[in-house]
Write an enzyme that holds these catalytic residues in place. Structure first.
Site, mmCIF file in Angstrom:
data_model
loop_
_atom_site.group_PDB
_atom_site.id
_atom_site.type_symbol
_atom_site.label_atom_id
_atom_site.label_comp_id
_atom_site.label_asym_id
_atom_site.label_seq_id
_atom_site.Cartn_x
_atom_site.Cartn_y
_atom_site.Cartn_z
ATOM 1 N N ASP A 551 0.856 -1.184 0.000
ATOM 2 C CA ASP A 551 0.000 0.000 0.000
ATOM 3 C C ASP A 551 0.897 1.241 0.000
ATOM 4 O OD1 ASP A 551 -2.277 1.543 0.127
ATOM 5 O OD2 ASP A 551 -2.810 0.992 2.169
ATOM 6 N N ASP A 626 -9.200 3.835 -1.927
ATOM 7 C CA ASP A 626 -10.027 4.229 -0.782
ATOM 8 C C ASP A 626 -11.391 4.748 -1.224
ATOM 9 O OD1 ASP A 626 -7.844 3.513 0.678
ATOM 10 O OD2 ASP A 626 -7.168 5.548 1.078
#
Length: 951
Positions: A551, A626
């Site tokens: 990430d 997200d």
């Protein structure tokens, strides 16, 4: 006065407060518009039709493999070098660079899987106006016009694509800074020396300048250049509080492409937008610049986490593609001569006999590097996929288990929490394959470690999961906590592997651990060291069932410009601005290699990445970042993953339920139903959201979610086959309808439904409270069967489908055979030896065909021909299984348990004949109301030859 560290700590706390606040909305002010990006603003200010570039035909050199030709900018007399290659597979490569740059310009390495093989070019004609070359494919030719420079690719009398037809080629050459009185001299010796040289140059006798004007060896010192206006942002630029020094000055490149006959273009992910790209005349261009954007806004061209500079153009007669190989910040402008015209307006054009051919014009603008573009000439969609795969590789072949369901949140609290969640799936009879751990599992955000209190015995935890044939993913981010007691940091620092700031020290920024360094993954030796850290004796507590999630690898820098790295940071000799979009690509590459190495090269890796570039498909999966628990975010997941599939990245999914906010039960159920039919199937949620394991919303919703997940598991053989084929051919797994029906204009803009392979059509329910959806079933000669009811529908129609909360509209194409496994267990590994059911959907006009692929599901042994690959076909009442790989060797214990034939007639008897010549009767049932024939327990081995005769 507060220390720097104290001020940065305060800034981080403030940033986290915003990041974790309940508002959860992107602050667009943190990210640049084109007007705020000086090179984009400069380039966009250029007007079409005023090209200063001219081809110097007398400099042309043609060998068997390439053409070279100089271009000159008549405004400043700078010479460029054009290289043209005809590549194998109907691809044309065009490179443009400075003829004599002051220093080398960045050319992207490692993305191409090899130097592309060339084919011969031949000269057809030449005069003072230009040259014509043969491309050798169906009368394809390249026409290079001299004044102004223009390049056209034609086939017969049709122009397929034109370069610089609007005159927007622009190449900002490297130069020494001249505006000595308008900038502050820096303290470095190099800057002072540049300043002195600049002053002397400006006072030089004008006569030598006239010589230099015609001399490409001295093109950086031309008289015209002395008169160039120094615009704001050329040598330094400020955004908010961040300054970007540009020691190399302006270096952007731009080129326009015209696509006659084209109204639909696709690709250039990642954007939260429709599948069909929009025109940008009245707004910002699409931006390609990997950025950490939380709860991104929908339906706009803002940059997101990844960037693949590939665009596909399609009309009913042809599909083409453009691959712009540049890793710097890039903007893409799209305009169309039919944009804004209503359907009535187009009809009026037709009635009035308008001769205007639809055309889309695309302009690429990059901050640095060179122009290196691959023109993929199709002509079919599948040809373009193969062409692109020949350049950057195919989707990695994932372990079969990674195609199952993944359970994740930020964060499972401790080992007991993990054990409880794992047990909850068994208690509620919901299968899953992977459980995930986010950043809180580490010791103070130190990656490759475990929290000594919450995850004190990770091997014990992993063994408990392994005992149930399940796996785990743990996050390993590329920002490294600056801590002298942290082994990883000390090793990277001692080896000099950190990215440097412009002054030569280690670059530091703020991320989850606080002060962090950023390893230079562009270095092969750094990547090799990183890979070695995944060895079981280095990554303490890891086991063979632990996989990895990368990430924040855009890279994310909380206190950096646009929440990323300063562009003037240094990767050896190159600035970060040159390599930015490659960073995540390299992180995933090194991580995947680490997982392979730890097994001695035996096991296939699974690595999820947020940032990506062209070629990232070779290393694993991506997700759409997200997102939020909103209906529009569910809906946008479809075109986002379709766009990625079109440019090679098939292993895509979105956070089921939405990362931010809390979904309603209806939204959560619909998201599971959608995610179950997308390639990467993972639920994930933000730290501050209420828990949402599938059984927490009442028994009715638990049953609905269970059913969706189980549908995924029954189709695992089909999913695995699709990924095997994607790995070998480059064809997308999840694909738009126009890929299979390229001549049907009704499919060109559809992005609320999709195909898995060619044989399953899915139209998820993505709107709240609806009682019906309308699905387009393509193909005038097709028939489609509802996979739940077996009802038959004709193609080439819009079908209204009444829906309830349990509905997932899915259709199987008539003329196909799809293998399933109907015995769903706690994980896909538990189903390894279970029997298959074959679903045969008939179309009277064609043979029904399908394939069955079986291997061990997790090693690279398939490369050694250890697999079963069979063709299944039904014609003339005969169903057969034939070996597609006679030289392959693999033994499977699975067998054929059931055959369901849709659209069948009732036979008088059914006979099975096996490879050894034995015949036997098969029991069957026939449902006359639905024309469904079910053959029960025929019993043959899945890897054997056999035929079933209906009489």
């Amino acid at each position: 006065m507060a220390s720097f560290a104290e001020r940065m700590a305060s800034a981080l706390v403030l940033w986290l407060a915003v990041y974790l606040s309940g508002t959860w909305a992107v602050d667009k002010g943190n990210f640049k518009t084109c007007d705020q990006s000086s090179f984009c603003k400069r380039q966009r200010a250029l007007k079409p039709g005023e090209s200063p570039y001219r081809a110097l035909l007398e400099t042309m050199e043609l060998t068997n493999t390439r053409l070279t030709l100089q271009l000159i900018n008549d405004n400043n007399k700078v010479h460029l070098l054009l290289e043209l290659y005809r590549l194998q597979g109907n691809i044309t490569r065009v490179k443009i660079n400075e003829l004599k740059p002051l220093k080398p310009r960045y050319e992207v390495p490692d993305v191409l899987i090899r130097e592309p093989p060339t084919e011969p070019l031949s000269l057809l004609s030449q005069d003072e106006n230009g040259v014509v070359l043969s491309l050798g494919v169906e009368s394809q030719r390249v026409i290079i016009s001299a004044r102004p420079f223009r390049l056209d690719i034609v086939e017969g009398h049709e122009v397929l694509m034109s370069l610089n037809s609007r005159g927007l080629l622009a190449f900002e050459h490297l130069r020494m800074r001249k505006d000595t009185f308008s900038y502050k001299v820096t303290s470095t010796v190099a800057s002072v020396w540049d300043n002195i040289k600049s002053v002397f140059s400006s006072q030089a006798d004008p006569e030598p300048e006239k010589k230099e004007e015609a001399d490409p060896d001295n093109q950086a010192e031309t008289a015209k250049e002395e008169e160039e206006k120094v615009e704001e942002g050329m040598w330094e630029e400020t955004f908010k509080s961040h300054s970007d020094g540009k020691p190399n000055g302006p270096s952007s490149v731009s080129l326009d492409f015209s696509l006659p006959g084209v109204e639909h273009v696709y690709g250039i992910p990642e954007h939260a937008d429709t599948l069909r790209l929009k025109t940008t005349d009245n707004g910002d261009p699409y931006r390609l610049y990997n950025l950490d954007v939380f709860q991104y806004e929908l339906y706009n061209p803002m940059a997101l986490y990844g960037a693949v500079p590939v665009m596909l153009a399609h009309h009913a007669q042809r599909t083409t593609g453009v691959f712009w190989l540049n890793a710097a910040e890039t903007w893409v402008d799209i305009s169309s001569n039919t944009a804004g015209k209503t359907v009535f307006g187009k009809m009026l054009d037709y009635v009035q006999g308008s001769s205007e051919t639809p055309q889309t014009d695309v302009r690429w603008i990059s901050e640095s590097g060179i122009i290196d573009v691959f023109i993929m000439l199709g002509p079919t969609p599948k040809d373009v996929f193969s062409q692109y795969a020949s350049l950057t590789g195919t989707q990695s072949f994932p372990p079969l288990t990674s195609l199952g369901y993944h359970q994740c949140r930020w964060n499972y609290n401790d080992q007991e929490d993990v054990q409880s969640v794992d047990a909850g799936f068994d208690e509620h009879d919901i299968p899953y394959d992977f459980i995930w751990l986010d950043i809180e599992h580490t010791d103070g955000k130190r990656y490759f470690t475990w929290d000594p209190h919450k995850f004190a015995t990770p091997k014990e935890m992993l063994q408990g999961i392994m005992d149930k044939k399940r796996k785990m993913v743990a996050i390993v981010d590329p920002h490294i906590k600056v801590d002298s007691n942290y082994k990883i940091h000390n090793e990277i620092r001692s080896r000099g592997f950190y990215i440097k700031n412009k002054d030569g020290g280690d670059y530091e920024g703020w991320c989850w651990p606080g002060s962090a360094g950023y390893p230079d993954f562009t270095r092969a030796d750094m990547r090799a060291w990183w890979a070695s850290m995944f060895a079981y004796d280095q990554y303490e507590g890891s086991m063979e069932n632990l996989y990895t999630w990368n990430d924040m690898n855009e890279p994310s820098v909380f206190n950096g410009p646009e929440v990323t790295m300063h562009k003037d940071a240094m990767h050896g000799d190159w600035e970060h601005r040159d390599v930015h979009n490659l960073y995540g690509f390299y992180v995933q590459m090194a991580t995947a290699e680490g997982l392979i190495q730890r097994s001695g090269g035996v096991e296939r890796p699974f690595v999820l990445t947020r940032a990506f570039f062209a070629g990232s498909q070779r290393y694993g999966a991506v997700w759409t970042g997200d997102n939020a628990a909103e209906w529009d975010h569910l809906k946008i997941s479809i075109p986002m993953c379709l766009s990625l599939g079109l440019v090679g990245i098939s292993f895509c999914g979105a956070d089921v339920g939405g990362f931010f906010k809390s979904p309603s039960t209806e939204l959560l159920v619909r998201w599971y139903q959608t995610g179950a039919y997308q390639p990467f199937f993972r639920a994930h949620a933000h730290l501050d959201t209420p828990r949402r394991e599938p059984w927490l919303f009442g028994p009715e919703n638990t049953a609905l979610i269970r059913d969706a997940v189980r549908q995924r598991y029954t189709l695992m053989p089909y999913w695995y086959l699709q990924f095997y084929q994607a790995h070998h051919t480059g064809q997308p797994v999840m694909r738009p309808l126009w890929v299979e029906y390229p001549q049907d204009p009704a499919t060109f803009a559809l992005d609320d439904e999709f195909l898995i392979g060619r044989d399953l059509l899915v139209h998820p329910v993505t709107e709240e409270g609806v009682r019906g959806v309308t699905a387009y079933l393509p193909g005038k000669d097709e028939v489609w069967f509802d996979v739940h009811t077996f009802q038959k529908h004709n193609g080439a129609q819009n079908l209204y489908i009444p829906v309830t909360i349990s509905s997932i509209p899915v259709f199987q194409r008539g003329g196909s055979i799809i293998p399933r496994k109907l015995r769903v267990r706690r994980s896909s590994s538990c189903m390894e030896h279970d029997p298959y059911s074959l679903y045969v959907a008939l179309n009277p006009q064609r043979t029904a065909e399908g394939e069955l692929y079986i291997d061990d599901g997790h090693t690279f042994n398939y490369e050694k021909k250890e697999f079963v690959h069979r063709r299944l076909s039904f014609a003339n009442n005969l169903l057969s299984s034939v070996d597609l790989a006679p030289d392959a060797q693999f033994t499977t214990h699975s067998w054929i348990e059931r055959i369901i034939i849709l659209g069948a007639s009732k036979p008088s008897k059914v006979t099975l004949k096996t490879a050894d010549g034995q015949e036997s009767h098969i029991d069957f049932e026939f449902d006359a109301s639905m024309s469904v024939l079910t053959l029960r327990k025929p019993g043959m081995n899945s890897g054997a030859d056999w035929t079933v005769m209906l009489q």
